[in-house]
Write a protein that holds these residues in place. Sequence first.
Motif, PDB file in Angstrom:
ATOM      1  N   TRP A 277       0.846  -1.202   0.000  1.00  0.00           N
ATOM      2  CA  TRP A 277       0.000   0.000   0.000  1.00  0.00           C
ATOM      3  C   TRP A 277       0.875   1.242   0.000  1.00  0.00           C
ATOM      4  CZ3 TRP A 277      -4.816   0.760  -1.148  1.00  0.00           C
ATOM      5  CH2 TRP A 277      -5.383   2.000  -0.870  1.00  0.00           C
ATOM      6  N   PRO A 278       0.645   2.193  -0.943  1.00  0.00           N
ATOM      7  CA  PRO A 278      -0.367   2.101  -2.001  1.00  0.00           C
ATOM      8  C   PRO A 278      -0.020   1.035  -3.023  1.00  0.00           C
ATOM      9  CG  PRO A 278       1.023   4.026  -2.314  1.00  0.00           C
ATOM     10  CD  PRO A 278       1.404   3.465  -0.990  1.00  0.00           C
ATOM     11  N   PRO A 279      -1.026   0.494  -3.716  1.00  0.00           N
ATOM     12  CA  PRO A 279      -0.774  -0.602  -4.660  1.00  0.00           C
ATOM     13  C   PRO A 279       0.166  -0.186  -5.784  1.00  0.00           C
ATOM     14  CG  PRO A 279      -3.127  -0.354  -4.202  1.00  0.00           C
ATOM     15  CD  PRO A 279      -2.457   0.838  -3.614  1.00  0.00           C
ATOM     16  N   ASP A 280       0.934  -1.140  -6.266  1.00  0.00           N
ATOM     17  CA  ASP A 280       1.807  -0.926  -7.418  1.00  0.00           C
ATOM     18  C   ASP A 280       1.267  -1.760  -8.577  1.00  0.00           C
ATOM     19  OD1 ASP A 280       3.781  -0.743  -9.300  1.00  0.00           O
ATOM     20  OD2 ASP A 280       5.444  -1.110  -7.933  1.00  0.00           O
ATOM     21  N   PRO A 281       0.444  -1.163  -9.438  1.00  0.00           N
ATOM     22  CA  PRO A 281      -0.194  -1.953 -10.501  1.00  0.00           C
ATOM     23  C   PRO A 281       0.786  -2.524 -11.504  1.00  0.00           C
ATOM     24  CG  PRO A 281      -0.574   0.401 -10.844  1.00  0.00           C
ATOM     25  CD  PRO A 281       0.056   0.264  -9.490  1.00  0.00           C
ATOM     26  N   ASP A 282       1.971  -1.947 -11.590  1.00  0.00           N
ATOM     27  CA  ASP A 282       2.957  -2.443 -12.549  1.00  0.00           C
ATOM     28  C   ASP A 282       3.752  -3.634 -12.025  1.00  0.00           C
ATOM     29  OD1 ASP A 282       2.295  -0.429 -14.396  1.00  0.00           O
ATOM     30  OD2 ASP A 282       3.637   1.001 -13.397  1.00  0.00           O
ATOM     31  N   ARG A 283       3.820  -3.785 -10.697  1.00  0.00           N
ATOM     32  CA  ARG A 283       4.622  -4.869 -10.117  1.00  0.00           C
ATOM     33  C   ARG A 283       3.877  -5.496  -8.924  1.00  0.00           C
ATOM     34  NH1 ARG A 283      10.163  -3.698  -8.253  1.00  0.00           N
ATOM     35  NH2 ARG A 283       9.119  -2.122  -7.005  1.00  0.00           N
ATOM     36  N   PRO A 284       2.694  -6.039  -9.152  1.00  0.00           N
ATOM     37  CA  PRO A 284       1.906  -6.548  -8.015  1.00  0.00           C
ATOM     38  C   PRO A 284       2.539  -7.720  -7.295  1.00  0.00           C
ATOM     39  CG  PRO A 284       0.915  -7.190 -10.109  1.00  0.00           C
ATOM     40  CD  PRO A 284       2.007  -6.219 -10.436  1.00  0.00           C
ATOM     41  N   VAL A 285       3.186  -8.617  -8.030  1.00  0.00           N
ATOM     42  CA  VAL A 285       3.789  -9.788  -7.380  1.00  0.00           C
ATOM     43  C   VAL A 285       4.987  -9.363  -6.550  1.00  0.00           C
ATOM     44  CG1 VAL A 285       4.927 -11.993  -7.766  1.00  0.00           C
ATOM     45  CG2 VAL A 285       2.986 -11.332  -9.193  1.00  0.00           C
ATOM     46  N   GLU A 286       5.834  -8.508  -7.107  1.00  0.00           N
ATOM     47  CA  GLU A 286       7.003  -8.034  -6.372  1.00  0.00           C
ATOM     48  C   GLU A 286       6.594  -7.241  -5.138  1.00  0.00           C
ATOM     49  OE1 GLU A 286       6.460  -7.834  -9.540  1.00  0.00           O
ATOM     50  OE2 GLU A 286       8.215  -8.467 -10.695  1.00  0.00           O
ATOM     51  N   ALA A 287       5.544  -6.420  -5.275  1.00  0.00           N
ATOM     52  CA  ALA A 287       5.074  -5.621  -4.138  1.00  0.00           C
ATOM     53  C   ALA A 287       4.547  -6.512  -3.021  1.00  0.00           C
ATOM     54  CB  ALA A 287       3.999  -4.648  -4.603  1.00  0.00           C
ATOM     55  N   THR A 288       3.842  -7.560  -3.396  1.00  0.00           N
ATOM     56  CA  THR A 288       3.317  -8.491  -2.395  1.00  0.00           C
ATOM     57  C   THR A 288       4.458  -9.224  -1.692  1.00  0.00           C
ATOM     58  OG1 THR A 288       1.255  -8.812  -3.616  1.00  0.00           O
ATOM     59  CG2 THR A 288       1.882 -10.541  -2.057  1.00  0.00           C
TER      60      THR A 288
END
Length: 315
Positions: free
Chosen positions: A79-90
């Motif tokens: 958070w905030p979400p990273d729409p370009d790198r969702p797997v890496e952010a998670t």
Amino acid sequence: MILVTGGLGFIGSHTVQALVDMGEECVLVQRSKTEPPAYLAGAKVAVEQADITDLPTLLDVGERHEVTGIVHLAGSMPWPPDPDRPVEATRKALGGLLNVMQAARDWGVRRVGVASTIGVYSGLTDQGALHEDMPLPMTSFHPIPAFKKIGELLGGHLADATGVEVVNYRISATWGPRDPHGALFFAAPELVHAAARGTEPDLSALPAPAHAEDSIDLCYVKDTARAIALLQLADRLNHRTYNVASGRATSNAEVIAAIRKAVPDARIGLPTGGSGPRTHLDITRLQRDTGFRPAYDVERAAADYITWLRAGNER
């Protein structure tokens, strides 16, 4: 010494103050370089700049300080979400929580407290008190409660696997000095800010229009912080999960009435009506195990918050 992640943040800085007031020394871990608020000046507080997603840097903090407990308030969610790198952010978000647990095990820490949220109860249709042992829906309306549920499950697994005591804080809607969110999920902070600056409130960021009868378990940040400090320092806890809250539902109408006692000409009216069940978090478990009682009712909280803002503080 208690290590507090996110210790210079909204709830974190007040939690540090509460721990210091109870005689503890604290080390604050913060990702960005930030100066402590004035009310922590002179306190037994050390500040370390470290990203909890960087395990060697985090473990290095334990080389300089004798850490005996951890209060993990830094966000372990993308958070905030990273729409370009969702797997890496998670991966990075969950890695931060795992690193905190690794540090706790390496340092021989007895207890780790982890911030959860009232949002984990979203989707329940019950009226009245929400209890910690209620079955929670598997779905979630927002990434924050989704990752808090994941964090609670991971924490339970790691507690059993490592022997480190893990305590979940299901924190209710919290308002007060240094709140950075404004009207993100509920109206009270923006109503106070509008009254202090003499303007009409901007509630456009709320997920739905606000009404006078809308209610939520609203806890003043100084009470939230004291409850967390009590949970960290208790000699014995009988549960893994605790509601951290006021233990009652507060409506927007009650907030408005409290604000108008301090600022009679405040332009903060809301239309009548409201939606959703009137619920609150049951805090019986917290009270029995720590002796916690809220010190701030809505009138005292509103007056204290307005005084803080009118002293020249921006938030």
